[in-house]
Design an enzyme around this catalytic site. Structure first.
Site, mmCIF file in Angstrom:
data_model
loop_
_atom_site.group_PDB
_atom_site.id
_atom_site.type_symbol
_atom_site.label_atom_id
_atom_site.label_comp_id
_atom_site.label_asym_id
_atom_site.label_seq_id
_atom_site.Cartn_x
_atom_site.Cartn_y
_atom_site.Cartn_z
ATOM 1 C CG ASP A 1 -2.940 54.171 -52.169
ATOM 2 O OD1 ASP A 1 -3.868 54.347 -51.308
ATOM 3 O OD2 ASP A 1 -2.146 54.572 -52.359
ATOM 4 N N GLY A 2 -5.435 54.820 -53.629
ATOM 5 C CA GLY A 2 -6.311 54.697 -55.346
ATOM 6 C C GLY A 2 -7.866 54.696 -54.878
ATOM 7 C CB SER B 1 2.764 52.739 -46.806
ATOM 8 O OG SER B 1 2.268 53.448 -47.609
ATOM 9 N NE ARG C 1 -10.888 59.478 -48.254
ATOM 10 C CZ ARG C 1 -9.627 59.004 -48.705
ATOM 11 N NH1 ARG C 1 -10.319 59.833 -50.006
ATOM 12 N NH2 ARG C 1 -8.976 57.933 -48.222
ATOM 13 C CG ASN D 1 -5.527 53.285 -42.980
ATOM 14 O OD1 ASN D 1 -5.328 52.417 -43.269
ATOM 15 N ND2 ASN D 1 -5.498 54.803 -43.735
ATOM 16 C CD1 TRP D 2 -5.425 53.335 -36.104
ATOM 17 C CD2 TRP D 2 -7.624 53.359 -36.132
ATOM 18 N NE1 TRP D 2 -6.061 51.780 -35.310
ATOM 19 C CE2 TRP D 2 -7.273 51.908 -35.817
ATOM 20 C CE3 TRP D 2 -9.135 53.395 -35.802
ATOM 21 C CZ2 TRP D 2 -8.393 51.104 -35.369
ATOM 22 C CZ3 TRP D 2 -10.023 52.531 -35.862
ATOM 23 C CH2 TRP D 2 -9.606 51.042 -35.524
ATOM 24 N NE ARG E 1 -6.784 56.789 -44.658
ATOM 25 C CZ ARG E 1 -7.115 56.028 -46.462
ATOM 26 N NH1 ARG E 1 -8.031 56.129 -46.637
ATOM 27 N NH2 ARG E 1 -6.388 55.975 -46.786
ATOM 28 C CG HIS F 1 -13.167 52.794 -48.693
ATOM 29 N ND1 HIS F 1 -11.526 53.165 -48.743
ATOM 30 C CD2 HIS F 1 -13.930 53.803 -47.359
ATOM 31 C CE1 HIS F 1 -10.882 53.967 -48.191
ATOM 32 N NE2 HIS F 1 -12.234 54.801 -48.044
ATOM 33 N N GLY G 1 -9.830 56.164 -52.477
ATOM 34 C CA GLY G 1 -10.228 57.613 -52.680
ATOM 35 C C GLY G 1 -10.094 58.280 -53.842
HETATM 36 C C1 FPP Z 1 -6.791 52.812 -50.146
HETATM 37 O O1 FPP Z 1 -7.527 53.779 -50.482
HETATM 38 C C2 FPP Z 1 -7.504 51.616 -49.385
HETATM 39 C C3 FPP Z 1 -7.565 51.339 -47.821
HETATM 40 C C4 FPP Z 1 -6.774 52.173 -46.874
HETATM 41 C C5 FPP Z 1 -9.290 50.326 -47.525
HETATM 42 C C6 FPP Z 1 -8.729 49.187 -48.406
HETATM 43 C C7 FPP Z 1 -10.764 48.750 -47.664
HETATM 44 C C8 FPP Z 1 -11.134 47.973 -49.331
HETATM 45 C C9 FPP Z 1 -10.889 47.673 -50.407
HETATM 46 C C10 FPP Z 1 -12.685 47.631 -47.764
HETATM 47 C C11 FPP Z 1 -12.763 46.049 -47.808
HETATM 48 C C12 FPP Z 1 -11.502 45.355 -47.859
HETATM 49 C C13 FPP Z 1 -11.579 44.138 -47.500
HETATM 50 C C14 FPP Z 1 -10.490 43.145 -47.211
HETATM 51 C C15 FPP Z 1 -13.564 43.036 -47.506
HETATM 52 P P1 FPP Z 1 -7.000 54.997 -50.151
HETATM 53 O O2 FPP Z 1 -8.472 55.488 -49.310
HETATM 54 O O3 FPP Z 1 -6.241 55.340 -49.808
HETATM 55 O O4 FPP Z 1 -7.060 56.189 -51.116
HETATM 56 P P2 FPP Z 1 -6.611 56.975 -52.155
HETATM 57 O O5 FPP Z 1 -4.653 57.600 -51.499
HETATM 58 O O6 FPP Z 1 -6.854 57.660 -53.304
HETATM 59 O O7 FPP Z 1 -7.353 58.953 -50.518
#
Ligand code: FPP
Length: 247
Positions: A21-22, A197, A34, A69-70, A72, A38, A24
């Protein structure tokens, strides 16, 4: 003494699950979109997989995309799915070199066709690897998992394949998408959030929970060692009292 050498091999968790997580917020801190977060998250995926395998961890589960997550923005979803295809195609060779088997949990048939295809190809190519299993949770949620297991079992019951008396915890575990995988002993969540979650709710019943403020793109081997060392200091009682535990 460095962190890695303080880890006791005899008390190593055999299964670690991570809520990455984190991404973004990390991107925002860097004044970037964002998706930049990733993309940088992939480095953390590579580091934690490598560190876990080097230590002798047998299973590593990463929550990469939840059923929620869909919701988003379309652009972010598309970018994430593209990133998955790119990463899978690029990293399967690394998995082969390191003897790591790829597995997926979740409703993966509903992923975009190219992502689904790249995933199935990775799973097929690495199926005989033995050192560690890397499990990607994709289009996954614990409630989905518990529901699909219940539906499967209800059908088996209706078809006379299982009887009510023989129905136990093992029957249910074997109907979940994680069948055959031991429950995680350690759950790590990055970015300072302290919740599950909708992740592995059944399987995490006795897991030790570890929350770190580090954003996922900054997560490195040292952070994984810290989490494991913290885990090794905890007393896992499983409902017993301290005096009943075998040292
Ligand atoms: C959460 O951060 C992250 C995700 C939902 C996606 C994780 C995906 C990757 C690291 C990319 C590739 C993965 C693999 C397994 C190859 P967030 O977007 O929820 O961050 P935020 O809470 O700060 O908005």
């Amino acid at each position: 003494m460095d962190l890695k050498s303080q880890i006791k091999p005899e008390k190593l968790p055999s299964h670690i699950a991570i809520i990455m997580d984190g991404n973004g917020r990390w991107a925002k801190q860097h004044g970037k979109p964002r998706v930049f977060g990733h993309r940088n998250g992939v480095k953390a995926v590579r580091e934690s997989t490598e560190a876990a395998a080097e230590l002798g961890v047998k299973y590593l589960t990463l929550y990469a995309f939840s059923t929620e997550n869909w919701k988003r923005p379309r652009l972010e979803i598309d970018a994430l799915m593209k990133l998955l295809v790119e990463t899978l195609s690029k990293e399967v060779n690394t998995l082969m070199k390191n003897d790591i088997k790829l597995r997926a949990i979740g409703d993966i048939k509903k992923l975009p066709p190219l992502t689904h295809k790249a995933l199935l190809e990775g799973i097929e190519r690495t199926k005989n690897n033995k050192r560690m299993t890397l499990i990607l949770a994709l289009n996954y949620s614990a409630k989905w998992d518990i529901l699909q297991a219940s539906q499967k079992l209800a059908q088996a019951f209706k078809d006379g394949l299982i009887d009510a008396e023989a129905f136990d915890e093992k029957t249910f575990s074997n109907a979940l998408s994680t069948a055959g995988i031991p429950d995680p002993e350690l759950l790590i969540r990055t970015s300072g959030e302290a919740r599950l979650s909708n992740f592995l709710l059944w399987q995490l019943a006795y897991a030790e929970l570890y929350f770190t403020p580090t954003f996922w793109p900054d997560f490195r081997k040292e952070q994984l060692y810290k989490a494991i060392l913290d885990f090794q200091q905890r007393e896992r009682r499983f409902g017993k009292i301290s005096e009943q535990l075998v040292p």
